[in-house]
Design a protein around this motif. Sequence first.
Motif, PDB file in Angstrom:
ATOM      1  N   ASN A   7     -53.922  32.746 -27.316  1.00  0.00           N
ATOM      2  CA  ASN A   7     -53.173  33.810 -26.652  1.00  0.00           C
ATOM      3  C   ASN A   7     -53.960  35.102 -26.838  1.00  0.00           C
ATOM      4  N   ALA A   9     -53.443  38.066 -25.221  1.00  0.00           N
ATOM      5  CA  ALA A   9     -52.738  39.282 -24.822  1.00  0.00           C
ATOM      6  C   ALA A   9     -52.940  40.367 -25.876  1.00  0.00           C
ATOM      7  N   GLY A  15     -43.783  36.456 -24.324  1.00  0.00           N
ATOM      8  CA  GLY A  15     -44.688  35.309 -24.362  1.00  0.00           C
ATOM      9  C   GLY A  15     -45.319  35.108 -25.725  1.00  0.00           C
ATOM     10  N   GLU A  79     -51.411  32.228 -22.078  1.00  0.00           N
ATOM     11  CA  GLU A  79     -51.369  33.361 -21.142  1.00  0.00           C
ATOM     12  C   GLU A  79     -52.628  33.377 -20.290  1.00  0.00           C
ATOM     13  N   ARG A 102     -45.908  31.052 -17.708  1.00  0.00           N
ATOM     14  CA  ARG A 102     -44.618  31.673 -17.983  1.00  0.00           C
ATOM     15  C   ARG A 102     -44.077  32.518 -16.836  1.00  0.00           C
TER      16      ARG A 102
END
Length: 350
Positions: A7, A9, A15, A79, A102
């Motif tokens: 991930n 992000a 998320g 993501e 998502r």
Amino acid sequence: MHICHVNLASGFSGGERQTLQLITRQLKEGYKLTVVANPKSPFVDEIKKLNCKLILASHFSKQHKKTITADCDVIHVHEGRAIYWALIQSKRFNVPYIVTRRIDNPLKNKWLSNLAYSNATALIGLSNEIVDKIKERHPNQVTYKIPSSPVSYSVEQDNVDTIWRRFSNQFLVIQAANLLHHKGHETTIEAAKLLQEMDSNIHIALLGDGSEREKLESLVKDYDLHNVSFLGKQNRMGDWFAAADLLIHPSYSEGLGSVILEAMGAKLPVIGSNAGGIPDIIDDQESGLLVEAKDAQALADAIYQVATDKPLRNKLIIGGQEKLAMFDIKYTSSLYRDVYQTIIDGRKTS
């Protein structure tokens, strides 16, 4: 079983919280885990508290070493940017990857995105709507539906008491979402205008911030509304869930609507729009009320109905608790385990 979660992000929103929850559950189940994360994200601070191997990558082109995934069975992407990290790592070192998507937006028809999705061993959508969008772009890919699970929050009673005093003798409705166009706040304000004429004791608190705030505040001022408050982004959501009487989520599009699950978990009745993945959660008149997106009159009527009908509120709360069983982290984690095992077994026989 060794899984590499990715991930990248930079923030720490729904998320990332859901990724963290799955990781925490898998550690309890005895998984060995590697986590690739963005050093700018608070997600990293949470991972450092856990028994995981942590790899910091500021970009999907960074940190591609054989040792990172040498004994991993599957790379699990959470993501958009992470999918490209997984593509590179998989191509270089022959590790399969899966993607959890998502959002319910149509998938981009761009060569790199198509390459990344088409090379995944499996694609997962949180809702029927997301799965449909995946299949539109990649009809030949193996696709599953696995919903996210609600995150639970702590509650400080002193904070709850403060909220109660602030909104004493009012039916408190909360909308907890970033102030973005697709979250439906304009419909909420139009509904508030109608409600101000219907019942002066109903108050709507908007918990969030974003690019639409100035426009929405101007709309409230123009309508001379006294039943709407802009309270900004909150970091104590458990207190708000405990203090509120109702959660609304009238989004125009939505991957799933995890905040609805969180509210259900806190025993709040919920109203959501008939859009995106929200109908996967809300069975109308059973686990909540559904209204059509952008229909302010329907939203106002539904809020008024819940505020004035205590038996209905109790029915929706009980229905919400029953609905939560299919979103429990133990259950969703077992679904992911089945996907991982299918991939592992498939590699053994190939």
